[in-house]
Design an enzyme around this catalytic site. Structure first.
Site, PDB file in Angstrom:
ATOM      1  N   LYS A  58     -13.561  52.649 -10.861  1.00 48.13           N
ATOM      2  CA  LYS A  58     -15.014  52.835 -10.746  1.00 48.13           C
ATOM      3  C   LYS A  58     -15.332  54.256 -10.298  1.00 48.13           C
ATOM      4  O   LYS A  58     -16.228  54.899 -10.842  1.00 48.13           O
ATOM      5  CB  LYS A  58     -15.587  51.819  -9.759  1.00 48.13           C
ATOM      6  CG  LYS A  58     -17.062  52.024  -9.442  1.00 48.13           C
ATOM      7  CD  LYS A  58     -17.631  50.945  -8.557  1.00 48.13           C
ATOM      8  CE  LYS A  58     -17.100  51.071  -7.152  1.00 48.13           C
ATOM      9  NZ  LYS A  58     -17.682  50.095  -6.227  1.00 48.13           N
ATOM     10  N   ASP A  59     -14.597  54.769  -9.311  1.00 53.98           N
ATOM     11  CA  ASP A  59     -14.885  56.100  -8.796  1.00 53.98           C
ATOM     12  C   ASP A  59     -14.443  57.199  -9.761  1.00 53.98           C
ATOM     13  O   ASP A  59     -15.061  58.256  -9.818  1.00 53.98           O
ATOM     14  CB  ASP A  59     -14.245  56.284  -7.426  1.00 53.98           C
ATOM     15  CG  ASP A  59     -14.880  55.360  -6.388  1.00 53.98           C
ATOM     16  OD1 ASP A  59     -16.028  54.936  -6.587  1.00 53.98           O
ATOM     17  OD2 ASP A  59     -14.215  55.049  -5.385  1.00 53.98           O
ATOM     18  N   HIS A 105     -21.313  55.826  -3.831  1.00 56.45           N
ATOM     19  CA  HIS A 105     -21.853  54.532  -4.236  1.00 56.45           C
ATOM     20  C   HIS A 105     -23.293  54.344  -3.771  1.00 56.45           C
ATOM     21  O   HIS A 105     -23.697  54.856  -2.736  1.00 56.45           O
ATOM     22  CB  HIS A 105     -21.015  53.393  -3.647  1.00 56.45           C
ATOM     23  CG  HIS A 105     -19.584  53.437  -4.052  1.00 56.45           C
ATOM     24  ND1 HIS A 105     -18.593  52.863  -3.303  1.00 56.45           N
ATOM     25  CD2 HIS A 105     -18.960  53.990  -5.125  1.00 56.45           C
ATOM     26  CE1 HIS A 105     -17.428  53.039  -3.902  1.00 56.45           C
ATOM     27  NE2 HIS A 105     -17.625  53.733  -5.007  1.00 56.45           N
ATOM     28  N   GLU A 129     -21.878  50.074  23.527  1.00 55.16           N
ATOM     29  CA  GLU A 129     -22.687  49.285  22.595  1.00 55.16           C
ATOM     30  C   GLU A 129     -22.601  49.974  21.244  1.00 55.16           C
ATOM     31  O   GLU A 129     -23.007  51.127  21.116  1.00 55.16           O
ATOM     32  CB  GLU A 129     -24.155  49.245  23.030  1.00 55.16           C
ATOM     33  CG  GLU A 129     -24.440  48.329  24.172  1.00 55.16           C
ATOM     34  CD  GLU A 129     -25.939  48.234  24.480  1.00 55.16           C
ATOM     35  OE1 GLU A 129     -26.754  48.914  23.820  1.00 55.16           O
ATOM     36  OE2 GLU A 129     -26.278  47.466  25.379  1.00 55.16           O
ATOM     37  N   LYS A 161     -27.145  51.995   5.310  1.00 54.10           N
ATOM     38  CA  LYS A 161     -25.815  51.714   5.865  1.00 54.10           C
ATOM     39  C   LYS A 161     -25.662  52.400   7.214  1.00 54.10           C
ATOM     40  O   LYS A 161     -25.946  53.587   7.347  1.00 54.10           O
ATOM     41  CB  LYS A 161     -24.712  52.208   4.924  1.00 54.10           C
ATOM     42  CG  LYS A 161     -24.699  51.531   3.579  1.00 54.10           C
ATOM     43  CD  LYS A 161     -23.635  52.119   2.664  1.00 54.10           C
ATOM     44  CE  LYS A 161     -23.645  51.419   1.314  1.00 54.10           C
ATOM     45  NZ  LYS A 161     -22.645  52.024   0.409  1.00 54.10           N
ATOM     46  N   TYR A 194     -19.155  48.967   8.246  1.00 57.07           N
ATOM     47  CA  TYR A 194     -20.546  49.334   8.021  1.00 57.07           C
ATOM     48  C   TYR A 194     -21.423  48.113   7.861  1.00 57.07           C
ATOM     49  O   TYR A 194     -21.036  47.103   7.316  1.00 57.07           O
ATOM     50  CB  TYR A 194     -20.708  50.298   6.847  1.00 57.07           C
ATOM     51  CG  TYR A 194     -20.211  49.840   5.501  1.00 57.07           C
ATOM     52  CD1 TYR A 194     -21.100  49.444   4.514  1.00 57.07           C
ATOM     53  CD2 TYR A 194     -18.855  49.854   5.200  1.00 57.07           C
ATOM     54  CE1 TYR A 194     -20.654  49.055   3.258  1.00 57.07           C
ATOM     55  CE2 TYR A 194     -18.399  49.470   3.954  1.00 57.07           C
ATOM     56  CZ  TYR A 194     -19.313  49.069   2.985  1.00 57.07           C
ATOM     57  OH  TYR A 194     -18.858  48.675   1.753  1.00 57.07           O
TER      58      TYR A 194
END
Length: 185
Positions: free
Chosen positions: A171-172, A66, A30, A75, A135
């Site tokens: 962006k990073d 982020h 699971e 997350k 995620y």
């Protein structure tokens, strides 16, 4: 019980190891159970996940750090192919662990997951030839609220397990130092 939960050096961030049942045919586990997650990970409080995301990245790609300054996202992260070094940074100004980080190797082989609650910046670097990263998030992605902290901020001092310059998005590459970033109260 279908999972084992371990607190990290930052107690709110948890590592989750599912019970895996396998034989010569393959395996089953699971990957998420709402009741057990609430009971074992989140102090009895239910979490509602509203979005699932899937990324694939090549070796050396670093994504992060982020977060969303509004519509903060918790997350639940895992890897289904390959391996990454996954990192959470506490950016809650009032927290005793503000500016501290925890990291763990997540892989398709170890099937570990990390719970990164709202109030944390998140990132990872791919340590295998490639990796597929899944995620769940507790709020929707909102470009206008998205922020990025520099992956190599010396004040945070993340010990990324790579011996080369990572591959970064624009962006990073433009991430702010923690001292200049918008953070949570």
């Amino acid at each position: 019980m279908t999972m084992q939960v371990t607190a990290t050096a930052i107690a709110d961030v948890k590592l989750i190891k599912p019970d895996v049942f396998g034989d010569e045919r393959g395996f089953f586990f699971e990957s998420f159970n709402q009741r057990e997650f609430a009971s074992l990970v989140n102090g009895g409080e239910a979490v509602e996940f509203v979005q699932d995301n899937h990324s694939r990245s090549a070796k050396g790609v670093l994504r992060g750090l982020h977060y969303q300054i509004r519509q903060a996202q918790g997350k639940l992260v895992r890897v289904i192919a390959g391996e990454v070094f996954d990192v959470a940074v506490d950016i809650r100004k009032g927290s005793p662990t503000f500016g501290q980080w925890v990291g763990a190797l997540l892989s398709a082989d170890n099937k570990m997951q990390m719970w990164v609650p709202p109030g944390f910046a998140h990132g990872f670097v791919v340590t295998s030839e490639s990796a597929e990263f899944l995620y769940k998030t507790t709020d929707y992605w909102a470009r206008e609220h998205e922020r990025c902290i520099a992956w190599n901020d010396p004040a945070i001092g993340i010990d990324w397990p790579i011996g080369f310059a990572p591959v970064l998005s624009e962006k990073d590459r433009s991430g702010k130092l923690l001292k200049d970033a918008e953070v949570y109260p």
